[in-house]
Design a protein around this motif. Sequence first.
Motif, PDB file in Angstrom:
ATOM      1  N   GLY A  49      -5.421  -5.035   4.730  1.00  0.00           N
ATOM      2  CA  GLY A  49      -4.757  -5.796   5.776  1.00  0.00           C
ATOM      3  C   GLY A  49      -5.031  -5.250   7.162  1.00  0.00           C
ATOM      4  N   ARG A  50      -4.442  -5.904   8.139  1.00  0.00           N
ATOM      5  CA  ARG A  50      -4.664  -5.566   9.551  1.00  0.00           C
ATOM      6  C   ARG A  50      -4.145  -4.175   9.911  1.00  0.00           C
ATOM      7  NH1 ARG A  50      -2.087  -9.334  14.158  1.00  0.00           N
ATOM      8  NH2 ARG A  50      -1.117 -10.041  12.246  1.00  0.00           N
ATOM      9  N   TYR A  51      -3.105  -3.714   9.228  1.00  0.00           N
ATOM     10  CA  TYR A  51      -2.512  -2.420   9.542  1.00  0.00           C
ATOM     11  C   TYR A  51      -3.087  -1.321   8.643  1.00  0.00           C
ATOM     12  CZ  TYR A  51       0.663  -5.713  11.685  1.00  0.00           C
ATOM     13  OH  TYR A  51       1.188  -6.747  12.418  1.00  0.00           O
ATOM     14  N   SER A  52      -4.400  -1.232   8.621  1.00  0.00           N
ATOM     15  CA  SER A  52      -5.075  -0.233   7.798  1.00  0.00           C
ATOM     16  C   SER A  52      -6.194   0.410   8.602  1.00  0.00           C
ATOM     17  CB  SER A  52      -5.655  -0.894   6.546  1.00  0.00           C
ATOM     18  OG  SER A  52      -6.704  -1.782   6.900  1.00  0.00           O
ATOM     19  N   LEU A  53      -6.634   1.557   8.142  1.00  0.00           N
ATOM     20  CA  LEU A  53      -7.788   2.188   8.779  1.00  0.00           C
ATOM     21  C   LEU A  53      -9.048   1.364   8.543  1.00  0.00           C
ATOM     22  CD1 LEU A  53      -7.140   5.982   8.136  1.00  0.00           C
ATOM     23  CD2 LEU A  53      -6.858   4.710  10.256  1.00  0.00           C
ATOM     24  N   ASP A  54      -9.113   0.671   7.417  1.00  0.00           N
ATOM     25  CA  ASP A  54     -10.245  -0.225   7.153  1.00  0.00           C
ATOM     26  C   ASP A  54     -10.396  -1.234   8.288  1.00  0.00           C
ATOM     27  OD1 ASP A  54     -10.768   0.949   4.673  1.00  0.00           O
ATOM     28  OD2 ASP A  54      -9.573  -0.527   3.576  1.00  0.00           O
ATOM     29  N   ALA A  55      -9.302  -1.851   8.702  1.00  0.00           N
ATOM     30  CA  ALA A  55      -9.336  -2.867   9.760  1.00  0.00           C
ATOM     31  C   ALA A  55      -9.776  -2.251  11.085  1.00  0.00           C
ATOM     32  CB  ALA A  55      -7.962  -3.515   9.911  1.00  0.00           C
ATOM     33  N   ARG A  56      -9.341  -1.029  11.352  1.00  0.00           N
ATOM     34  CA  ARG A  56      -9.743  -0.359  12.599  1.00  0.00           C
ATOM     35  C   ARG A  56     -11.231  -0.047  12.590  1.00  0.00           C
ATOM     36  NH1 ARG A  56      -6.593   1.688  16.348  1.00  0.00           N
ATOM     37  NH2 ARG A  56      -4.376   1.371  16.164  1.00  0.00           N
ATOM     38  N   LEU A  57     -11.752   0.357  11.432  1.00  0.00           N
ATOM     39  CA  LEU A  57     -13.176   0.676  11.340  1.00  0.00           C
ATOM     40  C   LEU A  57     -14.040  -0.566  11.507  1.00  0.00           C
ATOM     41  CD1 LEU A  57     -13.143   3.205   8.377  1.00  0.00           C
ATOM     42  CD2 LEU A  57     -13.523   3.721  10.785  1.00  0.00           C
ATOM     43  N   VAL A  58     -13.580  -1.689  10.994  1.00  0.00           N
ATOM     44  CA  VAL A  58     -14.336  -2.947  11.103  1.00  0.00           C
ATOM     45  C   VAL A  58     -14.338  -3.463  12.537  1.00  0.00           C
ATOM     46  CG1 VAL A  58     -14.350  -5.370  10.387  1.00  0.00           C
ATOM     47  CG2 VAL A  58     -14.007  -3.581   8.698  1.00  0.00           C
TER      48      VAL A  58
ATOM     49  N   ARG B 154       0.828  -1.209   0.000  1.00  0.00           N
ATOM     50  CA  ARG B 154       0.000   0.000   0.000  1.00  0.00           C
ATOM     51  C   ARG B 154       0.859   1.254   0.000  1.00  0.00           C
ATOM     52  NH1 ARG B 154      -2.430  -1.127   4.877  1.00  0.00           N
ATOM     53  NH2 ARG B 154      -2.124   1.070   5.371  1.00  0.00           N
ATOM     54  N   LEU B 155       1.825   1.307   0.935  1.00  0.00           N
ATOM     55  CA  LEU B 155       2.650   2.505   1.072  1.00  0.00           C
ATOM     56  C   LEU B 155       3.566   2.716  -0.130  1.00  0.00           C
ATOM     57  CD1 LEU B 155       3.593   2.308   4.863  1.00  0.00           C
ATOM     58  CD2 LEU B 155       1.855   3.759   3.769  1.00  0.00           C
ATOM     59  N   ALA B 156       4.217   1.658  -0.583  1.00  0.00           N
ATOM     60  CA  ALA B 156       5.146   1.791  -1.712  1.00  0.00           C
ATOM     61  C   ALA B 156       4.406   2.098  -3.014  1.00  0.00           C
ATOM     62  CB  ALA B 156       5.971   0.512  -1.856  1.00  0.00           C
ATOM     63  N   GLY B 157       3.328   1.364  -3.282  1.00  0.00           N
ATOM     64  CA  GLY B 157       2.568   1.590  -4.515  1.00  0.00           C
ATOM     65  C   GLY B 157       1.950   2.979  -4.547  1.00  0.00           C
ATOM     66  N   ALA B 158       1.342   3.391  -3.447  1.00  0.00           N
ATOM     67  CA  ALA B 158       0.718   4.714  -3.386  1.00  0.00           C
ATOM     68  C   ALA B 158       1.761   5.824  -3.507  1.00  0.00           C
ATOM     69  CB  ALA B 158      -0.074   4.859  -2.092  1.00  0.00           C
ATOM     70  N   ALA B 159       2.903   5.648  -2.850  1.00  0.00           N
ATOM     71  CA  ALA B 159       3.961   6.663  -2.928  1.00  0.00           C
ATOM     72  C   ALA B 159       4.477   6.811  -4.358  1.00  0.00           C
ATOM     73  CB  ALA B 159       5.108   6.308  -1.983  1.00  0.00           C
TER      74      ALA B 159
ATOM     75  N   LEU C  75      -7.708   3.283   3.807  1.00  0.00           N
ATOM     76  CA  LEU C  75      -9.091   3.698   4.006  1.00  0.00           C
ATOM     77  C   LEU C  75      -9.866   3.454   2.711  1.00  0.00           C
ATOM     78  CD1 LEU C  75     -11.117   5.016   5.953  1.00  0.00           C
ATOM     79  CD2 LEU C  75     -10.383   7.231   5.036  1.00  0.00           C
ATOM     80  N   PHE C  76     -10.890   2.615   2.794  1.00  0.00           N
ATOM     81  CA  PHE C  76     -11.643   2.209   1.601  1.00  0.00           C
ATOM     82  C   PHE C  76     -10.691   1.644   0.540  1.00  0.00           C
ATOM     83  CE2 PHE C  76     -13.902   6.045   3.288  1.00  0.00           C
ATOM     84  CZ  PHE C  76     -14.920   5.352   3.928  1.00  0.00           C
ATOM     85  N   THR C  77      -9.766   0.839   0.974  1.00  0.00           N
ATOM     86  CA  THR C  77      -8.665   0.368   0.126  1.00  0.00           C
ATOM     87  C   THR C  77      -9.146  -0.285  -1.157  1.00  0.00           C
ATOM     88  OG1 THR C  77      -7.359   0.021   2.120  1.00  0.00           O
ATOM     89  CG2 THR C  77      -6.543  -0.994   0.096  1.00  0.00           C
ATOM     90  N   ARG C  78      -9.999  -1.281  -1.039  1.00  0.00           N
ATOM     91  CA  ARG C  78     -10.458  -1.989  -2.248  1.00  0.00           C
ATOM     92  C   ARG C  78     -11.169  -1.048  -3.203  1.00  0.00           C
ATOM     93  NH1 ARG C  78     -11.819  -7.129   1.176  1.00  0.00           N
ATOM     94  NH2 ARG C  78     -10.198  -8.520   0.400  1.00  0.00           N
TER      95      ARG C  78
END
Length: 139
Positions: A127-136, A23-28, A79-82
Amino acid sequence: MTTRLLKTLVGPGAPDAGLLYARLAGAALLLWVHGLPKLLHWQHELAHIDDPLHLGRGVTLLCALFAEVVCAVLIALGLFTRLATLPVLFLLLVSMVVVHADWTIEQGQFGWLLLIVFGTLALAGGGRYSLDARLVRRP
């Protein structure tokens, strides 16, 4: 290294660490190589951007900026990754299949690799280290 970090890197958390890295590398890369130059040099980009879907150069550039800036930030945050990968994948597919159809694999390898990274994230999520996981996790 701490035991917790080692467990994250080689234990059951390793796939989530891999998704965080993707996520971080691709987005960057997407933001740095494509999004920011378009944002900072709007007029120049507007004069030179291809318009393969015949939406008009302004609309095409806005769509590209949405995918390469807004969606890249959402993906980095997890956040809303997919959902955020979909405009990126669409943009990359149009770019590689329509705009640069004459490129060899070697010439287009960066675009194809980005398709692989964001396609993986679309399938696997943030994945687990995302805001998506925290929201769920919250009730």
